[in-house]
Design an enzyme around this catalytic site. Structure first.
Site, PDB file in Angstrom:
ATOM      1  N   GLY A  76       0.810  -1.208   0.000  1.00 37.70           N
ATOM      2  CA  GLY A  76       0.000   0.000   0.000  1.00 37.70           C
ATOM      3  C   GLY A  76       0.841   1.253   0.000  1.00 37.70           C
ATOM      4  N   SER A  77       0.323   2.290   0.665  1.00 36.84           N
ATOM      5  CA  SER A  77       0.964   3.596   0.574  1.00 36.84           C
ATOM      6  C   SER A  77       2.074   3.763   1.601  1.00 36.84           C
ATOM      7  CB  SER A  77      -0.077   4.692   0.792  1.00 36.84           C
ATOM      8  OG  SER A  77      -0.469   4.697   2.148  1.00 36.84           O
ATOM      9  N   GLU A  79       5.542  -3.288   0.853  1.00 32.53           N
ATOM     10  CA  GLU A  79       5.571  -3.098  -0.594  1.00 32.53           C
ATOM     11  C   GLU A  79       4.879  -1.786  -0.886  1.00 32.53           C
ATOM     12  OE1 GLU A  79       7.101  -4.884  -2.840  1.00 32.53           O
ATOM     13  OE2 GLU A  79       7.770  -6.490  -1.503  1.00 32.53           O
ATOM     14  N   CYS A 104       1.624  -0.078  -8.564  1.00 30.91           N
ATOM     15  CA  CYS A 104       2.815   0.472  -7.906  1.00 30.91           C
ATOM     16  C   CYS A 104       4.025   0.438  -8.820  1.00 30.91           C
ATOM     17  CB  CYS A 104       3.103  -0.268  -6.613  1.00 30.91           C
ATOM     18  SG  CYS A 104       3.151  -2.043  -6.826  1.00 30.91           S
TER      19      CYS A 104
END
Lengths: 487, 548
Positions: free
Chosen positions: A188-189, A210, A248
């Protein structure tokens, strides 16, 4: 949720009972995952269609197919991964053997993301299960159909005592983060990544994060028309056809020489038409923006008149349909939000440079991205990019496909993440590498034990320097003796 | 519960639990001036108390009354090192080798100074210093120099049909600026061993040695300045304020050796900058002793793994023993005899054993012994001398599970023996506790060995010996769970301070339009075959496709 602790306690007990350690259990679970994907393809297609407007072909390529490939790869290599690795020993360590033995970490938490809600969940599960862990998966609530698909169907294919899906939003996520885990895997962020790691610190839980970042594509001035076409196809594919840029490792922006820019934009226009037709909104080949919030975010990136003015292609948006047309911008101001934040959508800024070599300095002054893509045949430029820039991975003359390469580690560095997975790296990420040395009682170096004297000291020096002749000489009493400084 | 002890040495009081190293605030540190770590809302610990200073030796740097190293200075330092790193100078093979050579030369030329510093800090016998610290470092730097070329090479990997045609490799690259916070028990080894890895991987480094071993700390500062490239490798001496200032900066990796409690603070601080951490913590390392062992050898090895290892003040030394009820007395007799052989009739006078590091730890250990339910369990030793900071090798039999000595990491010369009916019970006993950094088993029973290795969770293991597994260069050294995360030593050190960059090379040929929209049913079929690596499927799909 009140009995969350109780449930996790039961899972831990089941795990501690050794139920998940056998290769046969791991295989059975991996096969379960495989069946889950194969038997429910239609439902997965429709869930991804519903949550993200993904075309089944795209869904197959990015989520089902890639996961099936990874499961088969894990099934094929599991035995090798699980076996002990002998460690080399110097000859002085007589009658000793040593090995590294991978052991499961225990109870793992996976917090997955919404952009590849099936693919990323399964990919991480493969590693967790291969390594013999128990696991709780929290899919993203922003892809609700996929989340509920996983919650409903996974129990039918997997051992529910060791693999559980817990659905929910931030409140549930927070509750889960309060628990003690043996590993947390988060996709995620960056912002949430920090929260996850801070929470993990309380229980000394190692994390794999990640995250993302702005992945650039350096595009050299290519001469052959074949090369140009291939590069443009790959760039457009990696930007607009992977969840509409919501990936991403999707290309965030392009770096190109001024003189090549207009030719590049022209080629892109032509190819966009081939890919998505005259009216891309009608095309089923492009995914939708995940929700209104993100739609608004992307829209506001373009709101600034200066940014608006840099749009050279596309720009059409339809909020009701959550559709944004593939949009190309040339030289938006570098201090704008679109060039500072990760875009995560179908907007593609092109930044022009005098010389393509300037791209290296450009990248060095920015945070480390998850990937750097470079379309160039110039080997010296390739070498410079490799050695002078830093990123999770580098791909030359293509994009996204590193995700499919099982033999390469997938993961970020610096702001783009911590830890790596895929293939054997997944197995290692979810295992502890236990160092084991076996000794027999037969031989002992008597000089290991106190009381100490200069003679023993000399032997130790020989020992550590693997000076076998020295050992013999010292033992025979003809080697040089050491003086003891103290005592 | 062990943990944090405050200000005055006489009235130290525990604040919170967890962790192995003694932590108390330096007497000369004004609490109100402590820069607080902005702790996450959910993290109960606020201030960072890294370690103590001993009363006998006041830290030289602190005594100098130098300007305090504060956040501003820390940030300048990091900026400077980062610009050195960005210049690319630490990346070259030559630079790395020259620094490793510097370390080797330093160990050769300054052995005497090092031995003296360790003697000052810990009364460490010379031979122990040489075995445990100097020789270990020499062989670590030698190995790094010998293998560096190989380590730095990128590793070619196979690519599959999915990405065909392509080639791929994994390229190790340095992370950038790394922080190493070290500890006092093996102050030289545990400082420089990680530094060797960080240098070998091409990073710039800041080392903060422990202020609890002040002589070694100042020697490290002096020697590293003299022997290494001080524009890229720095030593920052100090205690809590300095460590706090350092931890506020953005690092590319932090390696911390110490207690689990401070490990949590380090990780929470690292989280703010998304910095990966290696935490080398401790835990209670058990040793199971079977009745079928060669007793004499076994007892000697237990001594080597306990008292000859810095007087038990080692993170991998044996913390407690588990044996059968019937065998315990035989083991105690054997230990008694072997202890006499090693340290003489009166171990308090032996020069072959280190002392307790400082008064604070001494009192903590005495406190463990003086607990009501523990005192009468002493079967060997028990003598102590506060002036010399010495405690005799002490063995205790069947202390209660809930006594303090069985709750916290002992980190000293006290060795409790627990007894069980059958040894199989011991696996469960160990697994019911936090995962230790090391677990040991002494037995001749092959079946037992196998079960032990398979079922007991620990960072590392040695069978029929203790500690030696960390000297095997091919084995990773590191904990799991409460005993830490990440590993180093040898190639693992290099990897710990490198990023493994996945690199994929493609040409422009061999492309198929099936990857790109517009999507069709045909493309889907072909893709399916391709991702599954099904050659026949691919051919069929292609024929069908082109056939249409």
């Amino acid at each position: 949720m009140e009995d969350l602790e109780g449930e996790l306690g039961a899972m831990r007990e089941y795990h501690d009972g050794g139920n998940t350690r056998d290769a046969s259990w791991r295989r059975a679970q991996l096969r379960g995952l495989l069946l889950l994907l194969l038997e429910n393809q239609a439902e997965i297609f429709s869930a991804l269609q519903q949550d993200l407007g993904k075309h089944p072909a795209e869904a197959y390529r990015d989520e089902i197919g890639s996961a099936v490939k990874s499961i088969n790869y894990a099934l094929h290599h599991l035995k090798g991964w699980m076996s002990n690795k002998k460690a080399k020993l110097p000859a002085v360590a007589l009658l000793t053997t040593a090995a590294i033995i991978p052991e499961p970490l225990g109870l793992v938490l996976i917090i997955s993301s919404w952009n590849f809600p099936i693919g990323l969940s399964i990919e991480s599960l493969i590693g967790v299960i291969s390594a013999g862990n128990s696991v709780v998966l929290k899919p993203s609530e922003l892809a609700p159909t996929c989340s509920s698909f996983l919650a409903r169907k996974m129990p039918l294919y997997l051992d529910t005592k060791a693999v559980r899906v817990i659905e929910g939003g931030p409140a549930i996520g927070e509750q889960l983060l309060l628990q003690r885990w043996d590993k947390i895997f988060f996709t995620g962020s960056t912002r949430v990544g920090r929260i996850v790691m801070t929470a993990a610190a309380k229980h000394l839980t190692p994390v794999t994060l990640e995250l993302g970042g702005k992945c650039p594509a350096i595009v050299d001035t290519l001469s052959s028309s074949w090369d140009k076409k291939a590069a443009v196809e790959r760039i457009l594919g990696a930007k607009f056809s992977a969840c509409a840029g919501q990936a991403c490792i999707g290309i965030d922006y392009i770096l190109v020489e001024q003189k090549f820019c207009s030719a590049l934009v022209e080629l892109m226009r032509v190819n966009l038409k081939t890919m998505f037709g005259e009216n891309p909104k009608q095309s089923r080949s492009i995914a939708r923006i995940v929700n209104r919030h993100h739609f608004q975010r992307l829209k506001s990136l373009l709101d600034d008149p200066k940014i608006r003015g840099s749009v050279v292609h596309g720009g059409f948006m339809d909020e009701d349909d959550l559709f944004i047309e593939p949009t190309i911008l040339v030289d938006p101001p570098l201090e704008s939000a679109i060039m500072e934040d990760e875009i995560f959508g179908p907007l593609l800024p092109i930044i022009t440079l005098n010389k393509i070599e300037d791209s290296i300095r450009f990248l060095k002054s920015r945070p480390k991205p998850l990937s750097i893509y470079a379309f160039t045949k110039d080997e010296s430029l390739q070498r410079r990019i490799l050695s002078e820039t830093s990123s999770g991975s580098v791909v030359f003359n293509d994009a996204l496909i590193q995700y499919l390469a099982d033999a390469l580690p997938f993961g970020g560095v610096g702001g783009s993440g911590i830890g790596k997975y895929h293939g054997k790296f997944s197995f290692d990420e979810f295992s502890h590498q236990k160092a084991v040395a076996w000794r027999s009682f037969l031989v002992d170096f008597w000089f290991r034990f106190p009381p100490w004297n200069g003679y023993k000291l000399q032997l130790f020096q020989n020992f550590y320097e693997y000076d076998y002749i020295g050992i013999v000489l010292t033992v025979l009493g003809i080697g040089k003796q050491r003086a003891i400084h103290l005592s | 519960m062990n943990g944090v002890y405050c200000n005055s040495l006489e009235g130290f009081r525990p604040i919170s639990g967890g962790g192995r190293r003694l932590i108390f605030r330096c007497p000369f540190t004004d609490k109100s001036k402590l820069p607080l770590l902005p702790a996450p809302a959910s993290c109960p610990t606020i201030s960072l108390c890294l370690c103590s200073a001993s009363t006998s030796a006041v830290h030289p740097v602190m005594a100098d009354n130098k300007d305090v190293f504060d956040t501003r200075e820390a940030s300048l330092l990091v900026r400077e090192l980062r610009s050195i790193f960005k210049s690319g100078r630490t990346k070259s093979y030559d630079w790395r080798i020259s620094q490793l050579k510097g370390i080797e030369r330093m160990m050769e030329e300054r052995e005497k100074d090092i031995v003296e510093a360790l003697h000052l800090d810990l009364s460490r016998p010379e031979l122990e210093s040489i075995i445990a610290e100097i020789s270990g470092l020499k062989s670590a730097s030698k190995k790094a120099m010998k293998e560096l070329k190989k380590w730095m090479m990128s590793e070619k990997v196979k690519t599959s049909m999915t990405t065909y045609p392509s080639s791929a490799e994994i390229v190790p690259e340095p992370l950038g600026v790394v922080l190493i916070i070290s500890t006092w028990n093996y102050p030289f080894l545990l400082s420089l061993d990680p530094v060797i890895g960080a240098i070998a991987a091409g990073n710039t480094v800041v080392l903060k040695p422990s202020e609890v071993a002040p002589a070694t700390s100042s020697l490290l500062a002096k020697l590293l300045d003299e022997y290494l490239d001080n524009s890229a490798i720095r030593v920052i001496e100090g205690a809590v304020p300095e460590a706090t200032a350092l931890l506020e900066q953005k690092w590319d990796k932090i390696l911390y050796t110490g207690s689990a409690r401070v490990g949590r603070i380090v990780m929470a601080a690292a989280a703010r900058h998304l910095t990966p951490v290696i935490l080398e913590l401790g835990g209670k390392c058990p040793a199971i002793v079977d009745s079928n062992v060669k007793l004499e050898v076994c007892a000697r090895r237990i001594i080597a793994g306990k008292w000859a290892a810095n007087c038990g003040q080692a993170c991998i030394s044996i913390d407690y023993i588990i044996t059968t009820k019937i065998f315990a007395s035989k083991l105690i007799d054997a230990l008694k005899q072997a202890l006499e052989e090693s340290f003489g009739e009166n171990p308090m006078e032996s020069k072959d054993m280190s002392r307790i590091v400082n008064l604070f730890h001494f009192k903590r250990l005495v406190g463990l012994l003086d607990e009501d339910q523990v005192t009468d369990k002493i079967v060997l030793g028990g003598q102590r001398d506060e002036k010399l900071l010495k405690i005799a090798p002490t063995v205790l039999l069947d202390v209660p599970e809930d006594s303090q000595i069985m709750q916290e990491e002992i980190f000293g010369p006290l060795l409790p023996i627990l007894t069980v009916e059958t040894l199989e019970e011991s696996f469960e006993l160990i697994n019911s506790r936090q995962k230790p950094l090391a677990a040991y088993l002494f037995t001749n029973d092959e079946q037992m060995k196998k079960k032990f290795v398979q079922n007991v969770y620990a960072g590392g293991m040695a069978i029929n010996d203790a500690i030696i597994h960390v000297t095997v260069p091919g084995l990773p050294f590191g904990g799991v769970g409460e005993s830490g995360m990440g590993a180093y030593h040898g190639k693992f050190s290099f990897d710990a301070f490198s990023h493994k960059k996945g690199v994929l090379y493609r040409g422009f040929e061999g492309d198929s339009s099936l990857r790109y929209p517009p999507y069709t049913q045909k493309k889907q079929t072909l893709m399916k075959a391709l991702l599954n690596g099904n050659i026949i499927g691919i051919i069929l799909a292609l024929i069908k496709w082109y056939g249409k």
